[in-house]
Design a protein around this motif. Structure first.
Motif, PDB file in Angstrom:
ATOM      1  N   MET A 104       0.844  -1.191   0.000  1.00  0.00           N
ATOM      2  CA  MET A 104       0.000   0.000   0.000  1.00  0.00           C
ATOM      3  C   MET A 104       0.880   1.240   0.000  1.00  0.00           C
ATOM      4  SD  MET A 104      -3.197  -1.089   0.144  1.00  0.00           S
ATOM      5  CE  MET A 104      -4.106   0.373   0.669  1.00  0.00           C
ATOM      6  N   SER A 105       0.309   2.351  -0.417  1.00  0.00           N
ATOM      7  CA  SER A 105       1.070   3.595  -0.471  1.00  0.00           C
ATOM      8  C   SER A 105       0.207   4.797  -0.150  1.00  0.00           C
ATOM      9  CB  SER A 105       1.689   3.784  -1.863  1.00  0.00           C
ATOM     10  OG  SER A 105       2.729   2.877  -2.092  1.00  0.00           O
ATOM     11  N   TRP A 106       0.874   5.885   0.200  1.00  0.00           N
ATOM     12  CA  TRP A 106       0.242   7.193   0.341  1.00  0.00           C
ATOM     13  C   TRP A 106       0.812   8.106  -0.743  1.00  0.00           C
ATOM     14  CZ3 TRP A 106      -3.813   8.190   3.435  1.00  0.00           C
ATOM     15  CH2 TRP A 106      -4.051   7.347   4.520  1.00  0.00           C
ATOM     16  N   VAL A 107      -0.074   8.831  -1.407  1.00  0.00           N
ATOM     17  CA  VAL A 107       0.297   9.806  -2.436  1.00  0.00           C
ATOM     18  C   VAL A 107      -0.414  11.108  -2.085  1.00  0.00           C
ATOM     19  CG1 VAL A 107       0.174  10.369  -4.897  1.00  0.00           C
ATOM     20  CG2 VAL A 107       0.517   7.990  -4.175  1.00  0.00           C
ATOM     21  N   ARG A 108       0.239  12.234  -2.266  1.00  0.00           N
ATOM     22  CA  ARG A 108      -0.399  13.510  -1.959  1.00  0.00           C
ATOM     23  C   ARG A 108      -0.422  14.419  -3.177  1.00  0.00           C
ATOM     24  NH1 ARG A 108       3.925  16.215   2.329  1.00  0.00           N
ATOM     25  NH2 ARG A 108       5.644  16.543   0.853  1.00  0.00           N
ATOM     26  N   GLN A 109      -1.328  15.400  -3.083  1.00  0.00           N
ATOM     27  CA  GLN A 109      -1.487  16.367  -4.168  1.00  0.00           C
ATOM     28  C   GLN A 109      -1.764  17.722  -3.543  1.00  0.00           C
ATOM     29  OE1 GLN A 109      -4.712  15.560  -6.995  1.00  0.00           O
ATOM     30  NE2 GLN A 109      -3.394  16.336  -8.633  1.00  0.00           N
ATOM     31  N   ALA A 110      -0.779  18.607  -3.615  1.00  0.00           N
ATOM     32  CA  ALA A 110      -0.947  19.959  -3.113  1.00  0.00           C
ATOM     33  C   ALA A 110      -1.956  20.697  -3.993  1.00  0.00           C
ATOM     34  CB  ALA A 110       0.398  20.677  -3.108  1.00  0.00           C
ATOM     35  N   PRO A 111      -2.598  21.726  -3.464  1.00  0.00           N
ATOM     36  CA  PRO A 111      -3.617  22.449  -4.227  1.00  0.00           C
ATOM     37  C   PRO A 111      -3.113  22.916  -5.587  1.00  0.00           C
ATOM     38  CG  PRO A 111      -3.641  23.150  -1.940  1.00  0.00           C
ATOM     39  CD  PRO A 111      -2.447  22.259  -2.090  1.00  0.00           C
ATOM     40  N   VAL A 167       3.869  23.889   6.457  1.00  0.00           N
ATOM     41  CA  VAL A 167       2.888  24.475   5.541  1.00  0.00           C
ATOM     42  C   VAL A 167       2.907  23.735   4.203  1.00  0.00           C
ATOM     43  CG1 VAL A 167       2.310  26.540   4.242  1.00  0.00           C
ATOM     44  CG2 VAL A 167       2.964  26.739   6.649  1.00  0.00           C
ATOM     45  N   GLU A 168       4.089  23.334   3.775  1.00  0.00           N
ATOM     46  CA  GLU A 168       4.225  22.663   2.472  1.00  0.00           C
ATOM     47  C   GLU A 168       3.692  21.230   2.466  1.00  0.00           C
ATOM     48  OE1 GLU A 168       6.661  24.173   4.172  1.00  0.00           O
ATOM     49  OE2 GLU A 168       8.522  22.978   4.174  1.00  0.00           O
ATOM     50  N   ASP A 169       3.249  20.724   3.610  1.00  0.00           N
ATOM     51  CA  ASP A 169       2.601  19.406   3.654  1.00  0.00           C
ATOM     52  C   ASP A 169       1.108  19.500   3.337  1.00  0.00           C
ATOM     53  OD1 ASP A 169       4.635  18.666   6.512  1.00  0.00           O
ATOM     54  OD2 ASP A 169       4.937  17.955   4.449  1.00  0.00           O
ATOM     55  N   THR A 170       0.602  20.726   3.183  1.00  0.00           N
ATOM     56  CA  THR A 170      -0.802  20.919   2.835  1.00  0.00           C
ATOM     57  C   THR A 170      -1.117  20.246   1.507  1.00  0.00           C
ATOM     58  OG1 THR A 170      -0.973  22.997   4.057  1.00  0.00           O
ATOM     59  CG2 THR A 170      -2.551  22.645   2.256  1.00  0.00           C
ATOM     60  N   ALA A 171      -2.105  19.348   1.519  1.00  0.00           N
ATOM     61  CA  ALA A 171      -2.415  18.570   0.320  1.00  0.00           C
ATOM     62  C   ALA A 171      -3.610  17.667   0.577  1.00  0.00           C
ATOM     63  CB  ALA A 171      -1.220  17.701  -0.080  1.00  0.00           C
TER      64      ALA A 171
END
Lengths: 123, 108
Positions: free
Chosen positions: A34-41, A88-92
């Protein structure tokens, strides 16, 4: 139908912590990485972390190493992401994704994605 | 870390036309461990292609992937209205997985 449901997102101050959960259903959770993927605004996709089927091997992107910890509970079919020292840059939007195999190999693509949970880091 | 560069950034085409999207890697990908995903506004990504050229379950045959080494292509043979979206390539050959920056396919 294979499903993943993320939860645990929210608003947190810089330096704070959150724990994301991803509850999986309709597949043998313990048989897949399994994985986690993020997408900033307004931005693209970024792979954050991954874990093998048994949990014995993990990886992290450089920007979260030492701050985030991925884990899983195969008895409960839940994937976790403990996020500490948030910036702040972890916002996603954070998505959990099922891999097509137990560990890295030819079927290690992300074949099913959850709907995502939003993390906002702001003072 | 393997960096993926997609081109063009934006592609403006009309329904019925052919779309060709490119993805270039900074290192050769072993065993073509490359995937393509489609993302529509407000939705999570959807797997289209894996292993550089294999279609995922339920993906129409107008979508095809090709390439090896460092150069890969996603082709949509005849665009349908529902195909206008953002497309990402991803390599899963080595950790950490990396994604291209995306190609936005928009209606001309």
């Amino acid at each position: 139908e294979v499903q993943m449901l993320e939860s645990g997102g929210g608003l947190v101050q810089p330096g704070g912590s959150l724990r994301l959960s991803c509850e999986a259903s309709e597949f043998t959770f313990s048989s897949y990485a399994m994985s986690w993927v993020r997408q900033a605004p307004g931005k693209g996709l970024e792979g954050v972390s991954g874990i093998t089927d048994s949990g014995d091997d993990t990886y992290y992107t450089d920007s979260v190493k030492g701050r985030f910890t991925i884990s899983r509970d195969n008895s409960k079919n839940i994937l976790y992401l403990q996020m500490n020292s948030l910036r702040v840059e972890d916002t996603a939007v954070y998505y959990c994704a099922k891999r097509g195999s137990r560990s890295r190999g030819s079927n290690y693509y992300m074949d099913v994605w959850g709907e995502g949970t939003t993390v906002t880091v702001s003072s | 870390e393997i960096v993926l560069t997609q081109s063009p950034g934006t592609l403006s085409l009309s329904p019925g036309e052919r779309a060709t999207l490119s993805c270039r890697a900074t290192q050769s990908l072993s065993s073509t461990y490359l995937a393509w995903y489609q993302q529509k506004p407000g939705q999570s990504p959807k797997l289209l292609i894996y292993g550089a050229s294999s279609r995922a379950t339920g993906i129409p045959d107008r979508f095809s992937g090709s390439g090896s080494g460092t150069d890969f292509t996603l082709t949509i043979s005849r665009l349908e209205p529902e195909d206008f979206a953002v497309y990402y390539c991803q390599q899963y050959a080595s950790a950490p997985d990396t994604f291209g920056q995306g190609t936005k396919l928009e209606i001309k």
